[in-house]
Design a protein around this motif. Structure first.
Motif, PDB file in Angstrom:
ATOM      1  N   GLY A   1       0.962   9.816  -7.210  1.00  0.00           N
ATOM      2  CA  GLY A   1       1.958  10.190  -6.139  1.00  0.00           C
ATOM      3  C   GLY A   1       2.928  10.946  -6.683  1.00  0.00           C
ATOM      4  O   GLY A   1       4.111  10.819  -5.998  1.00  0.00           O
ATOM      5  N   ILE A   2       2.988  12.056  -7.512  1.00  0.00           N
ATOM      6  CA  ILE A   2       3.897  12.851  -8.015  1.00  0.00           C
ATOM      7  C   ILE A   2       3.838  14.107  -7.167  1.00  0.00           C
ATOM      8  O   ILE A   2       2.641  14.681  -7.423  1.00  0.00           O
ATOM      9  N   GLY A   3       4.754  14.612  -6.890  1.00  0.00           N
ATOM     10  CA  GLY A   3       4.730  15.965  -6.234  1.00  0.00           C
ATOM     11  C   GLY A   3       4.846  17.067  -7.019  1.00  0.00           C
ATOM     12  O   GLY A   3       5.107  17.007  -8.612  1.00  0.00           O
ATOM     13  N   LEU A   4       4.316  18.463  -6.707  1.00  0.00           N
ATOM     14  CA  LEU A   4       4.321  19.447  -7.682  1.00  0.00           C
ATOM     15  C   LEU A   4       5.288  20.482  -6.969  1.00  0.00           C
ATOM     16  O   LEU A   4       4.963  20.930  -5.872  1.00  0.00           O
TER      17      LEU A   4
ATOM     18  N   GLY B   1      -2.722  21.665  -0.723  1.00  0.00           N
ATOM     19  CA  GLY B   1      -2.226  20.519  -0.639  1.00  0.00           C
ATOM     20  C   GLY B   1      -1.030  20.201   0.029  1.00  0.00           C
ATOM     21  O   GLY B   1       0.079  21.279  -0.178  1.00  0.00           O
ATOM     22  N   ASP B   2      -0.776  18.986   0.662  1.00  0.00           N
ATOM     23  CA  ASP B   2       0.596  18.852   1.364  1.00  0.00           C
ATOM     24  C   ASP B   2       1.628  18.147   0.338  1.00  0.00           C
ATOM     25  O   ASP B   2       2.632  17.785   0.825  1.00  0.00           O
ATOM     26  N   ASP B   3       1.315  18.302  -0.898  1.00  0.00           N
ATOM     27  CA  ASP B   3       2.247  17.787  -2.000  1.00  0.00           C
ATOM     28  C   ASP B   3       2.603  18.698  -2.832  1.00  0.00           C
ATOM     29  O   ASP B   3       3.297  18.483  -4.016  1.00  0.00           O
ATOM     30  N   ILE B   4       2.718  19.912  -2.186  1.00  0.00           N
ATOM     31  CA  ILE B   4       2.954  21.146  -3.216  1.00  0.00           C
ATOM     32  C   ILE B   4       4.084  21.832  -2.482  1.00  0.00           C
ATOM     33  O   ILE B   4       4.233  22.294  -1.152  1.00  0.00           O
TER      34      ILE B   4
ATOM     35  N   ARG C   1       9.063  22.880   2.818  1.00  0.00           N
ATOM     36  CA  ARG C   1       7.841  23.273   2.295  1.00  0.00           C
ATOM     37  C   ARG C   1       7.872  24.254   1.334  1.00  0.00           C
ATOM     38  O   ARG C   1       7.021  24.401   0.537  1.00  0.00           O
ATOM     39  N   ILE C   2       8.636  25.242   1.562  1.00  0.00           N
ATOM     40  CA  ILE C   2       9.050  26.372   0.259  1.00  0.00           C
ATOM     41  C   ILE C   2      10.613  26.204   0.174  1.00  0.00           C
ATOM     42  O   ILE C   2      11.416  25.974   1.136  1.00  0.00           O
ATOM     43  N   GLY C   3      10.718  26.205  -1.089  1.00  0.00           N
ATOM     44  CA  GLY C   3      12.106  26.138  -1.613  1.00  0.00           C
ATOM     45  C   GLY C   3      12.640  27.671  -2.015  1.00  0.00           C
ATOM     46  O   GLY C   3      12.064  28.564  -1.870  1.00  0.00           O
TER      47      GLY C   3
ATOM     48  N   ILE D   1       7.896  18.417   3.560  1.00  0.00           N
ATOM     49  CA  ILE D   1       7.001  17.482   2.849  1.00  0.00           C
ATOM     50  C   ILE D   1       7.725  16.473   2.032  1.00  0.00           C
ATOM     51  O   ILE D   1       8.894  16.653   1.874  1.00  0.00           O
ATOM     52  N   ASN D   2       6.908  15.405   1.377  1.00  0.00           N
ATOM     53  CA  ASN D   2       7.541  14.630   0.356  1.00  0.00           C
ATOM     54  C   ASN D   2       6.933  14.839  -1.077  1.00  0.00           C
ATOM     55  O   ASN D   2       5.785  15.072  -1.081  1.00  0.00           O
ATOM     56  N   LEU D   3       7.994  15.132  -1.977  1.00  0.00           N
ATOM     57  CA  LEU D   3       7.615  14.912  -3.476  1.00  0.00           C
ATOM     58  C   LEU D   3       7.937  13.585  -3.653  1.00  0.00           C
ATOM     59  O   LEU D   3       9.156  13.259  -3.886  1.00  0.00           O
TER      60      LEU D   3
END
Length: 325
Positions: free
Chosen positions: A196-199, A270-273, A13-15, A4-6
């Motif tokens: 538009g900031i990722g979480l 969400g796809d920003d997480i 998707r998982i770190g 995904i994009n942050l």
């Protein structure tokens, strides 16, 4: 592994959160070889986002990652943090995000990590004595110099996020977020999505509590920060066990582990997480990353979302004073 994009930064998707390999938890620092194998296995499984901080140890967690990533640096989106060590003399656990302190901090982190740039550089906690505009301006200079690629904040509130983003684009905000810590949903998450900031949720498994493996306060060794954490002590601990038991029951029905269910719930928000579950074991990193393939039904997601909140603060009184939520 999906990606995904942050902001404009692509990550897995998982770190992987590396803190517990060296710092803060029972067993930290006892098996660096296994920790390095865990990092390598994470990379094999498609994990790219790896998170550390200069305060972890202090310093030794960055040094460990520097060893683990030799010859593999180009596979990683490497994140570290500054601001919880005052390098001018006050030392660790003293907030200092002044421009001069940031300059000292970044050079130390680069050396320990064995790299010429940090992909995502977070302010670890908001410094009330330094305007956020000065802090972000200083890190923006590091971006211009190529030492930092993207800027992040950790546990920042809506006003700070807006002011910071006005100086230089903020790529991600890191904050505690999980089935048992959901306070940012009302105030912080809407601002991140507006801008538009990722979480990046840290402790997505509730410091291990949501895995169902934490059953007794006596399991925590001296030096484990959970020993003094309000959620892990006394009556709060016993009441919170019921929450862990509910997650475990849902996991059994879903044919997954509690950790996978807790992570899958987060991913569904969400796809920003991009959560960063921490582990120092190869087996756990394989289990955690498999959550990317778990699909929970709307009914199960609703059951999880309706679970009662955990009892007790997420930090000690001193730790809570450092948070903006």
């Amino acid at each position: 592994m999906k990606y995904i994009n942050l902001g404009d930064l692509e990550v897995s998707r998982i770190g992987l959160g590396a803190m517990g390999m060296s710092h803060g938890l029972t067993g930290a620092g006892t098996d660096d070889a296994e920790s390095i194998r865990t990092v390598h296995r994470a990379l094999e499984l498609g994990v790219t986002l790896i998170d550390t901080a200069e305060i972890y140890g202090p310093y030794i967690n960055e040094e460990l990652l520097g060893q683990a990533l030799k010859g593999r640096r180009d596979q990683v989106v490497l994140a570290t943090k500054f601001g919880m060590i005052a390098h001018s003399g006050a030392g660790p656990w003293n907030l200092d995000s002044s421009p001069a302190n940031i300059r000292t901090a970044v050079e130390g982190s680069l050396k320990r990590l064995g790299t010429d740039h940090i992909d995502l550089y977070y302010q670890h906690r908001v410094d009330p004595d330094t305007p956020i505009e000065e802090t972000v301006g200083a890190v923006a200079e590091l971006v211009a110099e190529g030492k930092v690629r993207h800027i992040g904040l950790s546990e920042a509130g809506p006003d700070t996020i807006r002011r910071a983003h006005a100086v230089h684009p903020i790529t991600a905000v890191q904050s505690e977020y999980s089935l048992w810590t959901r306070g940012l949903e009302e105030r912080v998450l809407p601002v991140l999505r507006e801008l538009g900031i990722g979480l990046v949720p840290f402790s997505p498994l509730g410091h291990g509590f949501l895995t169902g493996t934490v059953r007794d306060e006596a399991d925590f060794e001296e030096g484990d920060f959970r020993r003094g954490n309000p959620r892990f002590t006394g009556e709060n601990f016993q009441r919170n066990l019921r929450l862990a038991d509910e997650v475990q029951a849902i996991a059994a029905e879903a044919g997954a582990t509690p950790a996978q269910v807790a992570l899958a719930w987060l991913l569904a928000q969400g796809d920003d997480i991009a959560p960063i579950p921490g582990t120092k074991r190869v087996s756990r990193v394989a289990e955690n990353t498999a959550a990317d393939r778990l699909r929970l039904t709307p009914e199960v997601l609703a059951r999880l979302s309706s679970l009662p909140p955990a009892v007790g603060d997420t930090h000690t009184e001193a730790g809570m004073r450092m948070l903006e939520r």
